[in-house]
Design an enzyme around this catalytic site. Structure first.
Site, mmCIF file in Angstrom:
data_model
loop_
_atom_site.group_PDB
_atom_site.id
_atom_site.type_symbol
_atom_site.label_atom_id
_atom_site.label_comp_id
_atom_site.label_asym_id
_atom_site.label_seq_id
_atom_site.Cartn_x
_atom_site.Cartn_y
_atom_site.Cartn_z
ATOM 1 N N HIS A 64 -20.118 4.025 -9.402
ATOM 2 C CA HIS A 64 -19.242 3.611 -8.224
ATOM 3 C C HIS A 64 -19.480 2.157 -8.106
ATOM 4 O O HIS A 64 -20.482 1.595 -8.295
ATOM 5 C CB HIS A 64 -19.694 4.427 -7.024
ATOM 6 C CG HIS A 64 -19.373 4.163 -5.534
ATOM 7 N ND1 HIS A 64 -19.603 3.574 -4.703
ATOM 8 C CD2 HIS A 64 -17.882 4.594 -5.374
ATOM 9 C CE1 HIS A 64 -18.877 3.531 -3.940
ATOM 10 N NE2 HIS A 64 -17.817 4.364 -4.253
ATOM 11 N N GLN A 121 -12.868 9.796 -11.073
ATOM 12 C CA GLN A 121 -12.250 8.323 -10.627
ATOM 13 C C GLN A 121 -11.143 8.356 -11.956
ATOM 14 O O GLN A 121 -11.529 8.668 -13.171
ATOM 15 C CB GLN A 121 -13.006 7.178 -10.498
ATOM 16 C CG GLN A 121 -12.469 5.981 -10.415
ATOM 17 C CD GLN A 121 -11.569 5.759 -8.911
ATOM 18 O OE1 GLN A 121 -10.664 6.179 -9.186
ATOM 19 N NE2 GLN A 121 -12.143 5.109 -7.959
ATOM 20 N N ARG A 130 -17.124 10.640 0.965
ATOM 21 C CA ARG A 130 -17.784 9.972 2.120
ATOM 22 C C ARG A 130 -16.765 9.010 2.662
ATOM 23 O O ARG A 130 -16.621 8.743 3.687
ATOM 24 C CB ARG A 130 -18.865 9.057 1.415
ATOM 25 C CG ARG A 130 -19.638 8.109 2.221
ATOM 26 C CD ARG A 130 -20.235 6.911 2.076
ATOM 27 N NE ARG A 130 -19.305 6.073 1.358
ATOM 28 C CZ ARG A 130 -19.602 4.679 0.801
ATOM 29 N NH1 ARG A 130 -20.957 4.443 0.781
ATOM 30 N NH2 ARG A 130 -18.674 3.993 0.321
ATOM 31 N N GLU A 174 -2.379 15.062 -7.735
ATOM 32 C CA GLU A 174 -2.719 14.880 -6.479
ATOM 33 C C GLU A 174 -1.631 13.908 -5.689
ATOM 34 O O GLU A 174 -0.643 13.305 -6.353
ATOM 35 C CB GLU A 174 -3.819 13.662 -6.778
ATOM 36 C CG GLU A 174 -4.311 12.937 -5.326
ATOM 37 C CD GLU A 174 -5.220 11.744 -5.430
ATOM 38 O OE1 GLU A 174 -6.325 11.973 -5.851
ATOM 39 O OE2 GLU A 174 -4.783 10.666 -5.359
ATOM 40 N N THR A 215 -4.935 13.945 -0.218
ATOM 41 C CA THR A 215 -5.718 12.892 -0.008
ATOM 42 C C THR A 215 -5.631 12.778 1.431
ATOM 43 O O THR A 215 -4.890 13.225 2.338
ATOM 44 C CB THR A 215 -5.365 11.448 -0.547
ATOM 45 O OG1 THR A 215 -4.053 10.928 0.100
ATOM 46 C CG2 THR A 215 -5.230 11.489 -2.116
ATOM 47 N N TYR A 216 -6.827 12.029 1.921
ATOM 48 C CA TYR A 216 -7.111 11.931 3.466
ATOM 49 C C TYR A 216 -7.180 10.451 3.484
ATOM 50 O O TYR A 216 -7.774 9.575 2.973
ATOM 51 C CB TYR A 216 -8.463 12.460 3.495
ATOM 52 C CG TYR A 216 -8.969 12.925 4.918
ATOM 53 C CD1 TYR A 216 -8.408 13.935 5.634
ATOM 54 C CD2 TYR A 216 -9.980 12.105 5.692
ATOM 55 C CE1 TYR A 216 -8.908 14.305 6.914
ATOM 56 C CE2 TYR A 216 -10.511 12.266 6.896
ATOM 57 C CZ TYR A 216 -9.721 13.177 7.415
ATOM 58 O OH TYR A 216 -10.301 13.638 8.812
HETATM 59 P P1 FAD Z 1 -20.800 9.116 -2.193
HETATM 60 O O1 FAD Z 1 -20.954 10.492 -3.121
HETATM 61 O O2 FAD Z 1 -21.498 9.272 -1.048
HETATM 62 O O3 FAD Z 1 -21.308 7.913 -3.073
HETATM 63 C C1 FAD Z 1 -20.999 6.557 -2.341
HETATM 64 C C2 FAD Z 1 -21.942 5.562 -2.817
HETATM 65 O O4 FAD Z 1 -23.280 6.015 -2.220
HETATM 66 C C3 FAD Z 1 -22.322 5.581 -4.192
HETATM 67 O O5 FAD Z 1 -22.248 4.328 -4.726
HETATM 68 C C4 FAD Z 1 -23.411 6.364 -4.564
HETATM 69 O O6 FAD Z 1 -24.203 5.991 -5.621
HETATM 70 C C5 FAD Z 1 -24.251 5.996 -3.328
HETATM 71 N N1 FAD Z 1 -25.286 7.104 -2.865
HETATM 72 C C6 FAD Z 1 -24.964 8.416 -2.774
HETATM 73 N N2 FAD Z 1 -26.097 9.050 -2.274
HETATM 74 C C7 FAD Z 1 -27.152 8.109 -2.380
HETATM 75 C C8 FAD Z 1 -28.413 8.071 -1.698
HETATM 76 N N3 FAD Z 1 -28.981 9.293 -1.237
HETATM 77 N N4 FAD Z 1 -28.943 6.966 -1.771
HETATM 78 C C9 FAD Z 1 -28.641 5.819 -1.929
HETATM 79 N N5 FAD Z 1 -27.278 5.801 -2.312
HETATM 80 C C10 FAD Z 1 -26.613 6.683 -2.300
HETATM 81 N N6 FAD Z 1 -11.130 8.000 -0.156
HETATM 82 C C11 FAD Z 1 -10.432 8.251 0.943
HETATM 83 O O7 FAD Z 1 -10.265 7.539 1.848
HETATM 84 N N7 FAD Z 1 -9.457 9.355 0.753
HETATM 85 C C12 FAD Z 1 -9.466 10.191 -0.414
HETATM 86 O O8 FAD Z 1 -8.713 11.203 -0.206
HETATM 87 C C13 FAD Z 1 -9.859 9.838 -1.472
HETATM 88 N N8 FAD Z 1 -10.030 10.523 -2.411
HETATM 89 C C14 FAD Z 1 -10.821 10.524 -3.545
HETATM 90 C C15 FAD Z 1 -10.737 11.381 -4.693
HETATM 91 C C16 FAD Z 1 -11.429 10.828 -5.845
HETATM 92 C C17 FAD Z 1 -11.149 12.016 -6.953
HETATM 93 C C18 FAD Z 1 -12.142 9.884 -5.877
HETATM 94 C C19 FAD Z 1 -12.938 9.360 -7.250
HETATM 95 C C20 FAD Z 1 -12.220 8.954 -5.012
HETATM 96 C C21 FAD Z 1 -11.398 9.330 -3.710
HETATM 97 N N9 FAD Z 1 -11.748 8.433 -2.573
HETATM 98 C C22 FAD Z 1 -10.829 8.853 -1.444
HETATM 99 C C23 FAD Z 1 -12.613 7.272 -2.600
HETATM 100 C C24 FAD Z 1 -14.011 7.452 -2.295
HETATM 101 O O9 FAD Z 1 -14.112 7.886 -0.833
HETATM 102 C C25 FAD Z 1 -14.662 6.213 -2.138
HETATM 103 O O10 FAD Z 1 -14.799 5.959 -3.655
HETATM 104 C C26 FAD Z 1 -16.034 6.189 -1.487
HETATM 105 O O11 FAD Z 1 -16.542 4.797 -1.506
HETATM 106 C C27 FAD Z 1 -16.934 7.114 -2.321
HETATM 107 O O12 FAD Z 1 -16.893 8.399 -1.751
HETATM 108 P P2 FAD Z 1 -17.993 9.286 -2.529
HETATM 109 O O13 FAD Z 1 -17.301 10.672 -1.946
HETATM 110 O O14 FAD Z 1 -17.804 9.109 -3.907
HETATM 111 O O15 FAD Z 1 -19.338 8.910 -1.860
#
Ligand code: FAD
Length: 288
Positions: free
Chosen positions: A148, A175, A106, A17, A48-49
């Protein structure tokens, strides 16, 4: 090439990454980082973004650099600060540049903003659905072996992960974690939920004690005693910490591969020399 094909075709993949430079920063230095990493022949490089899409253009530019170096790129894309139109524009730009893979996220909720914002996406699963409908990309998602930070239970987090995978994720990247048993336990639990897509293990070589204490505080990642002893003993001496961090990450990866994990993703922090040392340590194991 689509990452789903790469994952299907190889016994073990190692990917890296990078994060793009801030707008206006030296692109030449980034070119060097990307070309040094590409020289290690990783199976793909993720870009990354920036939080709230601040380095959006740079993500695309760095993904193109990766491609020019002959390595498959995957662009991260977050949606918490974006509406449908902006996301469609992003998808068109990525497809136009020949990028075939997206890590759909997200993103963290920006401080002081309304969440959920009715104009924006709420969860990564909503973005995954949109990208799947678009049909041009292989889609990955993030997962959290320790749960998370926002989730009140690891179980519920895994239920939401299942929804995200069903929405269209073809693989997951985890993560970082420092205790492999936590990752194995996570794999066992998600398999019980019939989440069957490949899960790539995220490994962070720690070479800076202060930085990792801050990151783990934010992400809630546990530091096992063995790891804390290393930080306590070598944290004040950068050269020793670098050596110990590389050794710890190498050891973690060997254990992961020995236990059947087929994908490892190295969080390089834009330091190719660290990824190079790890790859060198694994040269026979990886057969390269
Ligand atoms: P989601 O999958 O949407 O989950 C977020 C939260 O919402 C979780 O607690 C989940 O349990 C909850 N949730 C999901 N669906 C529901 C539902 N239907 N009802 C209620 N709760 C729900 N961030 C950046 O800004 N840029 C990056 O490039 C970046 N790269 C990353 C790469 C990796 C491999 C990882 C692990 C993280 C990265 N992140 C990045 C961080 C990430 O954006 C954050 O951790 C963010 O808070 C969650 O993103 P997610 O896509 O996992 O969200």
């Amino acid at each position: 090439m689509k990452i789903s094909e790469i994952l299907r075709g190889k016994a073990v993949t190692v990917s890296c990454e990078v994060f793009p430079p801030k707008p206006g920063a030296d692109q030449g230095q980034m070119e060097q980082v990307v070309s040094s990493l590409a020289g290690l022949s990783p199976d793909f490089i993720s870009v990354t973004y920036g939080a709230a899409g601040k380095t959006r253009q740079n993500t695309l530019e760095v993904a193109c650099m990766v491609q020019r170096c002959g390595v498959t790129p995957i662009a991260h894309l977050t949606c918490v600060s974006a509406g449908r139109e902006k996301i469609r524009e992003q998808l068109d730009s990525l497809a136009g540049a020949g990028v075939e893979n997206i890590l759909a996220l997200r993103g963290d909720i920006p401080e002081g903003t309304e969440f959920p914002d009715p104009q924006h996406y709420r969860y990564a699963a909503d973005l995954v659905r949109e990208i799947r409908e678009d049909g041009r990309f292989c889609i990955g998602g993030a997962c959290y072996p320790e749960g998370h930070v926002e989730s009140d239970s690891r179980e519920r987090d895994m239920d939401h992960l299942k929804e995200k995978v069903e929405a269209g994720c073809e693989f997951l990247t985890s993560q970082m974690f420092f205790d492999n048993d936590i990752f194995y336990n996570f794999l066992y639990h998600i398999l019980a939920r019939e989440i069957r897509v490949p899960v790539i293990a995220g490994v962070m070589p720690v070479t800076n004690a202060r930085q990792i204490r801050r990151i783990t505080q934010i992400s809630g990642t546990a530091l096992p005693l063995r790891f804390r002893m290393i930080l306590d003993r070598f944290g004040g001496d950068p050269a020793s910490m670098k050596q110990a961090g590389i050794a710890y990450a190498t050891d973690q990866i060997i254990d992961l591969i020995a236990n059947g994990v087929r994908g490892v993703h190295i969080y390089t922090m834009n330091r190719p020399e660290i990824a190079a040392s790890i790859m060198e340590n694994l040269s026979s194991i990886l057969g390269r």
